[in-house]
Design a protein around this motif. Sequence first.
Motif, mmCIF file in Angstrom:
data_model
loop_
_atom_site.group_PDB
_atom_site.id
_atom_site.type_symbol
_atom_site.label_atom_id
_atom_site.label_comp_id
_atom_site.label_asym_id
_atom_site.label_seq_id
_atom_site.Cartn_x
_atom_site.Cartn_y
_atom_site.Cartn_z
ATOM 1 N N HIS A 1 1.042 2.466 -13.930
ATOM 2 C CA HIS A 1 2.019 3.171 -14.531
ATOM 3 C C HIS A 1 2.523 2.252 -15.655
ATOM 4 N N HIS B 1 5.761 0.335 -16.395
ATOM 5 C CA HIS B 1 6.431 -0.461 -16.532
ATOM 6 C C HIS B 1 6.027 -1.714 -17.338
ATOM 7 N N HIS C 1 3.608 -4.330 -16.373
ATOM 8 C CA HIS C 1 2.459 -4.133 -15.997
ATOM 9 C C HIS C 1 1.373 -3.434 -17.059
ATOM 10 N N HIS D 1 8.311 4.947 -6.304
ATOM 11 C CA HIS D 1 8.745 3.619 -7.328
ATOM 12 C C HIS D 1 9.091 4.212 -8.895
ATOM 13 N N ASP E 1 2.620 -1.017 -7.623
ATOM 14 C CA ASP E 1 3.952 -1.394 -7.044
ATOM 15 C C ASP E 1 4.341 -0.559 -5.884
HETATM 16 ZN ZN LIG Z 1 6.903 -0.915 -11.597
#
Ligand SMILES: [Zn+2]
Length: 293
Positions: free
Chosen positions: A116, A118, A121, A199, A222
């Motif tokens: 993902h 974020h 990450h 998430h 996550d």
């Molecule tokens: Zn995350």
Amino acid sequence: MPAAWRPERVQVGEWRITALLDGTMRLDGGAMWGVVPKTLWARLTPPAEDNTIELALRPFLLERGDWKVVLEPGIGGHLEEKWRRIYALDRRTTLAFSLHALGLGPGDITHVVASHCHFDHIGGWLTRDAAEELAPLFPRAEHRAPAVEIEAAKSPDPARKGGYSPTNVRVIERAGLLRSYARDEELLPGLVAHEAAGHSDGVSVITVNEHGPGETAIFWADIVPTSHHVQPAYIMAYDLDVPRSYASRSKWLARAADEGWLGLFYHDSEHAFGRVTRASERYAFEALEGERQ
Ligand SMILES: [Zn+2]
């Protein structure tokens, strides 16, 4: 931990998987544990005086033939000073450093895969060029991320804004290196991204060798951030869609436990590898040490 970092390695089917490190950060223990009472989580992840707990930023290197894949590229070095302080970011060991320790340079990486978008990450797929501008760290690699996440990162809605930085996606996109993936897409032979939203809206778990002979691994992203978050109800306060997160977590924890999959953990500060097992009505965690390099 960074000073003592040494690569740890496992073999899963045709894929060789090495745990790297892009530093550590600290987040509020309460945020990492959502509605779980502190009396319970403090025993599992003891907090410091400021209530924070240490989290790893742990990319993995997946190798098969000529493919060299960085799975989850880390946080990177371009966060503003204010945020570095707030997150107590410690990057004495970085993604580039840990690849270098394995004899690899950024030009050797053929693919980068993100679960993902974020910032903690994917920020690690950027570096600064000679003119101090943000540029791709891996100039030859195809960069893959879920289509839903790329859109969310480019124009996050107010409730989701804190987790994304549009720059992280735009720099790679402008360089012509970004390619989205769809839910349940096979990215390379034996590497499948399965959407496990909750998430965030497009977060995925990545399975390795799910249908091949031999064992299967699952990168938890996550969905199960640390080896302590193995009960379906242990949902982080960062998960914005709680019922969906509960359903995703329940489904993949059951599958991984029942089929004996090896888990790859991104944020666990102690364990890169380990299995989720059933223990009466609950789940337990069994650590597995990779072969030290
Ligand atoms: Zn995350």
